[in-house]
Design an enzyme around this catalytic site. Structure first.
Site, PDB file in Angstrom:
ATOM      1  N   HIS A 100      -8.429   1.068  -3.362  1.00 42.40           N
ATOM      2  CA  HIS A 100      -9.733   0.801  -3.403  1.00 42.40           C
ATOM      3  C   HIS A 100      -9.809   2.251  -2.622  1.00 42.40           C
ATOM      4  O   HIS A 100      -9.216   2.831  -1.902  1.00 42.40           O
ATOM      5  CB  HIS A 100      -8.702   0.562  -1.621  1.00 42.40           C
ATOM      6  CG  HIS A 100      -9.560  -0.202  -0.400  1.00 42.40           C
ATOM      7  ND1 HIS A 100      -8.931  -0.066   0.880  1.00 42.40           N
ATOM      8  CD2 HIS A 100     -10.497  -0.508  -0.394  1.00 42.40           C
ATOM      9  CE1 HIS A 100      -9.912  -0.659   1.774  1.00 42.40           C
ATOM     10  NE2 HIS A 100     -11.291  -0.401   0.751  1.00 42.40           N
ATOM     11  N   SER A 118       0.998  -1.184   0.151  1.00 42.00           N
ATOM     12  CA  SER A 118      -0.047   0.511  -0.129  1.00 42.00           C
ATOM     13  C   SER A 118       0.969   1.225   0.182  1.00 42.00           C
ATOM     14  O   SER A 118       1.541   1.772   0.317  1.00 42.00           O
ATOM     15  CB  SER A 118      -0.522   0.286   1.436  1.00 42.00           C
ATOM     16  OG  SER A 118      -1.386   1.007   1.046  1.00 42.00           O
ATOM     17  N   MET A 131     -12.449   3.915  -0.340  1.00 43.49           N
ATOM     18  CA  MET A 131     -12.817   4.138   1.218  1.00 43.49           C
ATOM     19  C   MET A 131     -13.647   5.497   0.944  1.00 43.49           C
ATOM     20  O   MET A 131     -13.198   7.053   1.517  1.00 43.49           O
ATOM     21  CB  MET A 131     -12.417   4.256   2.227  1.00 43.49           C
ATOM     22  CG  MET A 131     -11.746   2.765   2.563  1.00 43.49           C
ATOM     23  SD  MET A 131      -9.820   2.879   2.743  1.00 43.49           S
ATOM     24  CE  MET A 131      -8.607   3.092   1.519  1.00 43.49           C
ATOM     25  N   HIS A 182      -1.425  -1.401  -4.409  1.00 42.51           N
ATOM     26  CA  HIS A 182      -2.555  -1.433  -3.749  1.00 42.51           C
ATOM     27  C   HIS A 182      -2.900   0.258  -3.840  1.00 42.51           C
ATOM     28  O   HIS A 182      -2.129   0.521  -2.611  1.00 42.51           O
ATOM     29  CB  HIS A 182      -2.384  -1.996  -2.568  1.00 42.51           C
ATOM     30  CG  HIS A 182      -3.465  -1.779  -1.589  1.00 42.51           C
ATOM     31  ND1 HIS A 182      -4.628  -2.688  -1.590  1.00 42.51           N
ATOM     32  CD2 HIS A 182      -4.008  -0.858  -0.639  1.00 42.51           C
ATOM     33  CE1 HIS A 182      -6.052  -2.107  -1.496  1.00 42.51           C
ATOM     34  NE2 HIS A 182      -5.650  -1.063  -0.601  1.00 42.51           N
ATOM     35  N   ASP A 197      -6.746  -6.915   4.729  1.00 45.42           N
ATOM     36  CA  ASP A 197      -6.200  -5.709   4.357  1.00 45.42           C
ATOM     37  C   ASP A 197      -5.770  -4.849   5.335  1.00 45.42           C
ATOM     38  O   ASP A 197      -7.092  -4.833   6.277  1.00 45.42           O
ATOM     39  CB  ASP A 197      -7.040  -4.500   3.182  1.00 45.42           C
ATOM     40  CG  ASP A 197      -6.366  -3.549   2.500  1.00 45.42           C
ATOM     41  OD1 ASP A 197      -4.836  -2.939   3.300  1.00 45.42           O
ATOM     42  OD2 ASP A 197      -7.097  -2.110   1.843  1.00 45.42           O
ATOM     43  N   MET A 211      -9.266   7.826   0.334  1.00 47.42           N
ATOM     44  CA  MET A 211      -9.853   7.844   1.425  1.00 47.42           C
ATOM     45  C   MET A 211     -10.405   9.673   0.799  1.00 47.42           C
ATOM     46  O   MET A 211      -9.800  10.468   1.108  1.00 47.42           O
ATOM     47  CB  MET A 211      -9.448   7.766   2.277  1.00 47.42           C
ATOM     48  CG  MET A 211      -8.829   6.590   2.789  1.00 47.42           C
ATOM     49  SD  MET A 211      -7.209   6.797   4.352  1.00 47.42           S
ATOM     50  CE  MET A 211      -6.601   5.517   4.162  1.00 47.42           C
ATOM     51  N   ASP A 214      -4.688   3.170  -1.795  1.00 44.79           N
ATOM     52  CA  ASP A 214      -5.826   4.071  -0.802  1.00 44.79           C
ATOM     53  C   ASP A 214      -6.380   5.140  -1.160  1.00 44.79           C
ATOM     54  O   ASP A 214      -5.663   6.074  -0.976  1.00 44.79           O
ATOM     55  CB  ASP A 214      -5.561   3.343   0.817  1.00 44.79           C
ATOM     56  CG  ASP A 214      -5.178   2.064   0.734  1.00 44.79           C
ATOM     57  OD1 ASP A 214      -6.125   1.475   0.810  1.00 44.79           O
ATOM     58  OD2 ASP A 214      -3.720   1.707   1.455  1.00 44.79           O
TER      59      ASP A 214
HETATM   60  C1  DX5 Z   1      -6.624   1.039   5.717  1.00 39.41           C
HETATM   61  C2  DX5 Z   1      -6.185   1.098   4.049  1.00 39.41           C
HETATM   62  C3  DX5 Z   1      -4.608  -0.578   4.461  1.00 39.41           C
HETATM   63  C4  DX5 Z   1      -3.662   0.472   5.220  1.00 39.41           C
HETATM   64  C5  DX5 Z   1      -2.697  -0.831   4.950  1.00 39.41           C
HETATM   65  O1  DX5 Z   1      -7.211   2.015   5.615  1.00 39.41           O
HETATM   66  O2  DX5 Z   1      -6.889   0.510   3.162  1.00 39.41           O
HETATM   67  O3  DX5 Z   1      -4.550  -0.591   3.011  1.00 39.41           O
HETATM   68  O4  DX5 Z   1      -2.744   1.668   3.974  1.00 39.41           O
HETATM   69  O5  DX5 Z   1      -1.460  -0.128   6.302  1.00 39.41           O
HETATM   70  P1  DX5 Z   1      -0.625  -0.855   6.973  1.00 39.41           P
HETATM   71  O6  DX5 Z   1      -0.480  -2.091   6.459  1.00 39.41           O
HETATM   72  O7  DX5 Z   1       0.516  -0.060   7.708  1.00 39.41           O
HETATM   73  O8  DX5 Z   1      -2.225  -1.359   8.302  1.00 39.41           O
HETATM   74 ZN    ZN Z   2      -6.504  -0.454   1.708  1.00 41.25          ZN
END
Ligand code: DX5
Ligand code: ZN
Length: 215
Positions: free
Chosen positions: A65, A7, A67, A32, A174, A36, A34
């Site tokens: 991903h 990530s 969110m 990956h 995840d 948000m 993320d």
């Molecule tokens: C959390 C994200 C993850 C996160 C994983 O909201 O969806 O992908 O960045 O990071 P680690 O491996 O540090 O938990």
């Molecule tokens: Zn994620």
């Protein structure tokens, strides 16, 4: 051998080119990414513009991903940005089936993510329509949190459901994945391991990716 999806959220954003070069030369399978929105989760990260930069920096599979609330408003933008897979949260979609149809009709793989409080049973009627099930093993919003142990049981339940229906759905875990807990996660049935802090805060990220890959 699990698919390893580092990530980028945990990367040094002043040195993203360096992070991409490291990943491209490593045994990492996926990026990956993320996204948000500060509404679905209590944090804001980045959007399609940054995903497009990552797309240009790699030929690896880009696993995005989301969110965010109302992901239907942005699906097309992420397709244009170069996402290979778009994952939406079950908890953010009132008409989840419609979101899945939209993502597939745009020509992307489709993932659905569930939060730690959402039972695996809630997925039963859409499992056949998706490519990836992202099981959140932390509450989404931040990297570097601790793995919620109950996720192992959920992984086993999900694996049983997928096997019983003979489906081709990957299980992605995840949040809070470490070199210590990864063997048990794989054993429970995970196909994809997301790892943020474990990779990017380690002394040798490429070696850590390799160690995850060899488990
Ligand atoms: C959390 C994200 C993850 C996160 C994983 O909201 O969806 O992908 O960045 O990071 P680690 O491996 O540090 O938990
Ligand atoms: Zn994620």
């Amino acid at each position: 051998m699990a698919i390893i999806a580092p990530s980028l959220l945990s990367a040094d954003f002043l040195n993203l080119q360096q992070a991409c070069t490291m990943l491209n030369n490593s045994r990492a399978d996926w990026y990956h990414l993320d996204v948000m929105d500060g509404r679905f989760v209590p944090n804001i990260s980045f959007g399609p513009m940054i995903v497009e930069f990552f797309r240009k920096a790699t030929t690896k599979y880009c696993d995005v991903h989301l969110m965010i609330e109302e992901p239907e408003k942005f699906a097309e933008a992420f397709k244009k940005a170069g996402a290979d897979n778009l994952t939406v949260h079950l908890e953010a979609c009132t008409h989840l089936h419609r979101n899945i149809q939209q993502i597939k009709s745009l020509g992307m793989h489709c993932g659905v993510a569930i939060n730690p409080h959402t039972p695996v049973d809630a997925l039963k009627d859409i499992l056949a329509d998706i490519d990836l099930l992202c099981l959140m093993s932390v509450n989404p919003g931040f990297g570097g949190q601790s793995f919620i142990e109950h996720s192992l049981q959920k992984t086993r339940e999900l694996k049983a459901l997928i096997t019983a229906k003979n489906l081709n759905v990957k299980i992605e875990i995840d949040g809070g994945v470490t070199l210590q807990n990864a063997p048990a996660i794989i054993e429970a049935g995970a196909d994809v391991l997301v790892a943020g802090n474990t990779v990017f805060k380690s002394a040798d990220p490429a070696a850590t990716i390799s160690a995850l890959k060899d488990l």
